[in-house]
Design a protein around this motif. Structure first.
Motif, PDB file in Angstrom:
ATOM      1  N   GLY A   1      10.723   1.961  -0.463  1.00 56.50           N
ATOM      2  CA  GLY A   1      10.652   0.543  -0.783  1.00 56.50           C
ATOM      3  C   GLY A   1      11.772  -0.303  -0.227  1.00 56.50           C
ATOM      4  N   ALA A   2      12.630   0.267   0.634  1.00 60.38           N
ATOM      5  CA  ALA A   2      13.792  -0.472   1.128  1.00 60.38           C
ATOM      6  C   ALA A   2      13.459  -1.448   2.243  1.00 60.38           C
ATOM      7  N   HIS A   3      12.350  -1.180   2.982  1.00 55.51           N
ATOM      8  CA  HIS A   3      12.038  -1.995   4.160  1.00 55.51           C
ATOM      9  C   HIS A   3      10.539  -2.207   4.334  1.00 55.51           C
ATOM     10  N   TYR A   4      10.200  -3.331   4.990  1.00 59.44           N
ATOM     11  CA  TYR A   4       8.842  -3.530   5.497  1.00 59.44           C
ATOM     12  C   TYR A   4       8.642  -2.611   6.711  1.00 59.44           C
ATOM     13  N   PRO A   5       7.385  -2.322   7.060  1.00 63.33           N
ATOM     14  CA  PRO A   5       7.149  -1.563   8.297  1.00 63.33           C
ATOM     15  C   PRO A   5       7.756  -2.236   9.529  1.00 63.33           C
TER      16      PRO A   5
ATOM     17  N   ARG B   1       4.330   5.362  -5.636  1.00 64.26           N
ATOM     18  CA  ARG B   1       4.330   5.313  -7.093  1.00 64.26           C
ATOM     19  C   ARG B   1       3.371   6.350  -7.680  1.00 64.26           C
ATOM     20  N   ASP B   2       2.280   6.623  -6.966  1.00 65.62           N
ATOM     21  CA  ASP B   2       1.287   7.590  -7.449  1.00 65.62           C
ATOM     22  C   ASP B   2       1.596   9.024  -7.017  1.00 65.62           C
TER      23      ASP B   2
ATOM     24  N   ASP C   1       0.831  -1.210   0.000  1.00 63.45           N
ATOM     25  CA  ASP C   1       0.000   0.000   0.000  1.00 63.45           C
ATOM     26  C   ASP C   1       0.864   1.259   0.000  1.00 63.45           C
ATOM     27  N   VAL C   2       1.934   1.227   0.811  1.00 62.53           N
ATOM     28  CA  VAL C   2       2.835   2.386   0.874  1.00 62.53           C
ATOM     29  C   VAL C   2       3.578   2.553  -0.446  1.00 62.53           C
TER      30      VAL C   2
ATOM     31  N   THR D   1      10.008   0.023  -6.993  1.00 61.49           N
ATOM     32  CA  THR D   1      10.035   0.959  -5.876  1.00 61.49           C
ATOM     33  C   THR D   1      10.713   2.262  -6.280  1.00 61.49           C
ATOM     34  N   VAL D   2      10.604   3.259  -5.405  1.00 61.96           N
ATOM     35  CA  VAL D   2      11.188   4.574  -5.688  1.00 61.96           C
ATOM     36  C   VAL D   2      12.683   4.452  -5.938  1.00 61.96           C
ATOM     37  N   GLU D   3      13.365   3.680  -5.101  1.00 64.03           N
ATOM     38  CA  GLU D   3      14.795   3.442  -5.292  1.00 64.03           C
ATOM     39  C   GLU D   3      15.014   2.023  -5.791  1.00 64.03           C
ATOM     40  N   ALA D   4      16.113   1.836  -6.487  1.00 62.23           N
ATOM     41  CA  ALA D   4      16.419   0.517  -7.048  1.00 62.23           C
ATOM     42  C   ALA D   4      16.526  -0.517  -5.934  1.00 62.23           C
ATOM     43  N   CYS D   5      16.085  -1.718  -6.242  1.00 62.59           N
ATOM     44  CA  CYS D   5      16.110  -2.791  -5.253  1.00 62.59           C
ATOM     45  C   CYS D   5      17.550  -3.164  -4.912  1.00 62.59           C
TER      46      CYS D   5
END
Length: 209
Positions: A162-166, A32-33, A26-27, A109-113
């Protein structure tokens, strides 16, 4: 053949998506939007924001250096507490071996994986931020409040890019706080002694000169 086996071994970490993977997605979808300028701002903060804690520590030392030797000692000790928490976080990463969410869930994700073997749990950024915030509370309440706000923003930014889960960043905040909390009072109790040693050393240098 050897390189392929190494890659497979590096990618064989734990999949943490079953804990809060839906929240993470969701985050990531919201990021992305979001407007590109916002993603860019969050990305820059997430990458370089830890430097703000160094600035706060320097401010704490600068303000206390001629007025409160004990506070100056605590400001100087703050980086040590922060690095100690980072070491604990690094050990936990190597023990848990949780794959990055972008790799487990195969999302853009916003940054590369991150590369395989760059483990996700706990978040080092969140750990450093929390430890620094706790250390700064012992230097100054005002600096502690500012550092706490930055620490929470840093934790949120790591999920946004996008680097981590909550749960990675929550664990990182907990590790940083739990490492620094018992050490900060220890520094406080011995700050007067250390400050006295510094004072006597300075006096000897003045006499010698």
């Amino acid at each position: 053949m050897h390189a392929a086996a190494t890659t497979i071994a590096a990618a064989s970490g734990h999949d943490g998506s079953g804990i809060d993977g839906k929240v993470y997605l969701d985050v990531v979808d919201a990021a992305r939007d979001a407007p590109p300028w916002l993603d860019g701002l969050v990305s820059v903060f997430s990458t370089y924001g830890l430097a703000l804690f160094a600035v706060l520590m320097l401010i704490g030392w600068w303000q206390a250096r001629t007025r409160d030797a004990r506070r100056a000692v605590k400001a100087l000790a703050a980086p040590v507490l922060t690095v100690t928490a980072f070491a604990v976080s690094t050990v936990l990463k190597q023990a848990v071996h949780e794959n990055r969410p972008c790799r487990s869930l195969h999302v853009i994700t916003v940054e590369a994986c991150q590369a395989p073997g760059d483990w996700s749990f706990p978040s080092n950024h969140a750990t450093l931020a929390a430890a620094a915030a706790v250390a700064l509370w012992s230097v100054s309440a005002r600096l502690g409040v500012i550092a706490t706000v930055i620490a929470l923003a840093m934790a949120a930014s790591r999920v946004w890019i996008g680097a981590h889960y909550p749960h990675d960043v929550l664990a990182g905040l907990a590790v940083g706080a739990l490492v620094a909390l018992p050490l900060a009072p220890l520094v406080s109790r011995n700050a007067r002694t250390v400050a006295g040693l510094f004072g006597r050393t300075r006096l000897r240098l003045l006499i010698a000169s």
